[in-house]
Structures are given as C-alpha cells and as structure tokens.
Design an enzyme around this catalytic site. Structure first.
Site, short mmCIF file in Angstrom:
data_model
loop_
_atom_site.label_atom_id
_atom_site.label_comp_id
_atom_site.label_asym_id
_atom_site.label_seq_id
_atom_site.Cartn_x
_atom_site.Cartn_y
_atom_site.Cartn_z
N LYS A 41 0.85 -1.20 0.00
CA LYS A 41 0.00 0.00 0.00
C LYS A 41 0.88 1.25 0.00
O LYS A 41 2.09 1.18 0.25
CB LYS A 41 -0.91 -0.01 1.23
CG LYS A 41 -0.16 0.03 2.55
CD LYS A 41 -1.12 -0.16 3.73
CE LYS A 41 -0.37 -0.27 5.03
NZ LYS A 41 -1.27 -0.64 6.15
N TYR A 261 15.95 29.79 8.99
CA TYR A 261 14.75 30.52 9.43
C TYR A 261 14.62 30.45 10.96
O TYR A 261 14.85 29.41 11.57
CB TYR A 261 13.50 29.88 8.83
CG TYR A 261 13.32 30.15 7.36
CD1 TYR A 261 13.07 31.44 6.89
CD2 TYR A 261 13.40 29.11 6.45
CE1 TYR A 261 12.89 31.67 5.53
CE2 TYR A 261 13.21 29.34 5.09
CZ TYR A 261 12.95 30.62 4.64
OH TYR A 261 12.78 30.85 3.31
C1 LIG Z 1 -0.48 -1.74 6.75
C2 LIG Z 1 -1.07 -3.01 7.17
C3 LIG Z 1 -0.25 -4.11 7.48
C4 LIG Z 1 1.25 -4.03 7.53
O1 LIG Z 1 1.65 -3.38 8.71
P1 LIG Z 1 3.21 -3.19 9.07
O2 LIG Z 1 3.20 -2.62 10.42
O3 LIG Z 1 3.75 -2.24 8.05
O4 LIG Z 1 3.82 -4.53 8.96
C5 LIG Z 1 -0.87 -5.32 7.77
N1 LIG Z 1 -2.22 -5.43 7.77
C6 LIG Z 1 -3.03 -4.39 7.50
C7 LIG Z 1 -4.49 -4.57 7.54
C8 LIG Z 1 -2.49 -3.15 7.20
O5 LIG Z 1 -3.29 -2.11 6.95
#
Ligand SMILES: *Cc1c(COP(=O)(O)O)cnc(C)c1O
Length: 366
Positions: A41, A261
């Site tokens: 994702k 800044y």
């Molecule tokens: C993002 C996600 C993961 C992976 O999580 P990590 O902490 O990056 O390993 C697993 N399951 C779901 C449903 C997620 O949304």
C-alpha cells in the site's frame, strides 16, 4: 542539471527482508509455514509499486488498498493472489475484483451487500475482518458469526471461493502484545473453517507462532523496524531505500552567527556549515531539529537549524574535507537508519518513507 537528491531502491534488500520474515515465520510454525502477503500500500511505502513487486517476486501474494494498483499488478503479470485490505467501496470495485480474481477483506455489512448484489465474472476469495480491539475497521465479535453466515451463503452460490478470518493488531510492537486480541479472535472464530491472517510486521517478528496461514508484513519488508526498542539492523533487516543528496554550498558562520529561518541555531564557535539539497518539499521531516543525524562524505554529523522547503544545513566540524558536491546520506545507508531520523523528528520510519516527494528522482540500485 537536476538537484542532486535521489532515492535508490534496492531489489536485493527487498528480497532479503522478505526471505528473513518468511524464515522467522517458518521457524515458529507447528504446521505448514505461513504464506506471506507482501503489503505494498501507499506506493509500496514510498518505494514505488513496480519496483517493490519486482523485489517481492517470491511473495505468495500482494496486498494493497487501491483496486487500480491491483489491476496494474495483474497487467504486469502477477498471477498469484492479490488482496484489497480495505475491500471494496462500490459496485465498480466489486466488478473489478471479480474480473481480476482479487481477494477481499470484508469489514462491514455494506461490503457484504455489494457482493450479494453485484454479478461477478469470477468468484472472489474473502477474509472477514474481526475487530479485536483496534476499533478501526471490522465486525464486532457479537456480529461476526452472522456476517460469516451471510458470506458462507455466497460461497454456496460460488460468488465467493475461499472464506477466511483476519484481524489487525494494535499492540504487537508494544508491551501490550497480542494475547488479548488473539483470545478474542480464537473465541469468536472457534469452529468456523477457513484460513487465518493476523500478523503485521511486528507480530511476524515477535509473535511468529500466532501468524496462522497468511502473514501480512509491511514495514519490515522495506528494512525499517516496527519496534521502538529494536533496530532494523539488529533484526537483520536491510534498508531498501537510501535517500541521498549532496552539499550545494558551504558557509563559514562566525561565533554568534545563526543558521536558517527563525535563527534556531547559533554557532558558539566559528563553524563551517554545509547546505544540503534536501528540504521538507522532498519529504524530509520539518520537525527534525538541530542534532538530527546526517552523514556527509561518510562521516556522521548533525543537522543544524530549521529544515527549509528545499534545503537543510549541517555542521561540517567533523568533516573538514567536505566541499560543495560532497555526498550526503539522509537515511538508509552509511549506518544511518530511517528510524533514527524519524525518532529525531518525533515520528516513525513509516511516515518518512511514505512521504518521499514525487519530485525526488527514484532509481533502482540493484
Ligand atoms: C499496513 C497493514 C499491514 C502491515 O503493517 P506493518 O506494520 O507495516 O507490517 C498489515 N495489515 C493491514 C491490515 C495493514 O493495513
């Protein structure tokens, strides 16, 4: 000439991390080794979906949010399972899922209704999501079995193929652990057949024995740590992204002079300060303050003053040889982890990796 900032993505690191997580899961399994959904994702946590898929060629499945990403993976030749971890939002999504044989996480009644009311080209596999305490998405334990029965009826009509169970942990990376959530999960799903998917990265590494049939690691596959108290390196993970740039200027700041800044840094002695082509518009965190580690010409030094949109400043005292053009590592190489930079900015590696801006040139390294 473009600005010197770029992110290099290592396919071999992605493959190594996948293999490491897989071996950890296999080592703890009493039955068959859990299979692995590689989570891609958010543009593969900022690494680029296509590059990540190439690195995860050995994964059993890919998991993501956007159906269009799934379609692109199919178009790119991925024939193994692909899971949409937030399922479907409308009938168009449902039809796409049927056409491309996607696996769906189903978390509410509206999604079940979409499956009931949309003719699909092929059956889809489903993981029913149980809310075991995260209180984000998923059926409450009290409504889970009724949802399962509705989906089982769809399976009998061949709308659904496999019907499994999933939940998501909120505490696998903290002292909370997973025992409480697992107790709810086991009790609620008792006697209901189907594959199980529960483990994110933290659980895959710390509680691999509970992973079930399909683990869902994300961050660990990219070589960052899911834990506050254990570095990626100590876990054997390799950073998949190196963010590098170069010095584009050097200033001789007199004692009492300030940098950047808001004059947030004052030199107490005459100080050489390097100006790096990297700012918050590249995705570098603006909350990183003086002292955040930066590597210049192979030497670890510190950020000074405020991060600007396109630049940041570093103390060159420990790097007398540095000149304009000297290489700079922001994270992911030379022993500097994204997690260290994130900690200095009050956040986590996930956020920094996901935030690398489109204007940063991204290359494949190996
Ligand atoms: C993002 C996600 C993961 C992976 O999580 P990590 O902490 O990056 O390993 C697993 N399951 C779901 C449903 C997620 O949304």
């Amino acid at each position: 000439m473009p600005r010197p900032i770029h992110a290099s993505i290592s396919h071999s690191a992605l493959a190594h991390n996948l293999d490491l997580v897989r071996r950890r899961l296999a080592g703890a399994a009493s039955g068959p080794s859990p299979r692995v959904w590689a989570i891609i994702k958010a543009n593969a946590y900022g690494h680029g979906t296509q590059r990540a898929v190439a690195g995860f060629a050995a994964a059993d499945g890919l998991a993501m949010l956007d159906p269009m990403d799934a379609v692109r993976c199919r178009a790119g030749g991925w024939t193994r399972p692909i899971m949409l971890i937030e399922g479907i939002f409308d009938q168009h999504d449902a039809r796409v899922a049927g056409e491309h044989r996607l696996t769906l996480v189903i978390h509410d009644d509206a999604q079940i209704a979409l499956l009931e009311n949309t003719p699909l080209a092929h059956p889809v596999d489903v993981f029913l999501k149980l809310n075991t305490g995260m209180n984000r998405l998923g059926f409450a334990p009290g409504g889970y079995r009724a949802a399962y029965a509705r989906l089982a009826a769809l399976r009998d009509r061949d709308v659904i193929g496999l019907l499994g169970h999933m939940t998501h942990f909120y505490g696998a990376d903290t002292p909370t652990g997973v025992a409480g959530q697992m107790a709810v999960f086991r009790q609620t799903t008792a006697g209901l057949p189907g594959p199980v998917s529960v483990a994110n990265s933290a659980a895959s590494l710390r509680y691999p024995d509970v992973a079930g049939d399909w683990a869902r690691p994300g961050i660990a596959l990219y070589g960052a740590s899911p834990f506050d108290d254990q570095s990626a390196e100590s876990l054997g993970l390799r950073p998949a992204m190196a963010l590098r740039s170069a010095l584009i200027g050097v200033q001789h700041v007199p004692a009492g002079g300030t940098v950047g800044y808001g004059a947030r840094f004052t030199a107490d002695v005459p100080t050489r300060v390097g100006v790096v082509a990297c700012g918050y518009a590249d995705g570098y965190p603006r909350h990183a303050g003086t002292g955040t580690p930066v590597v210049v010409d192979g030497v670890r030094t510190r950020l000074v003053g405020r991060v600007s949109m396109d630049m940041l400043a570093v103390d060159l005292s420990p790097v007398p040889q540095a000149v304009p053009g000297s290489p700079v590592t922001l994270w992911g190489a030379d022993g500097l982890s994204v997690d260290e930079v994130a900690a200095a900015a009050g956040t986590i590696g996930y956020e920094l990796l996901c935030a690398v801006a489109p204007r940063v040139d991204m290359r494949s390294e190996d």
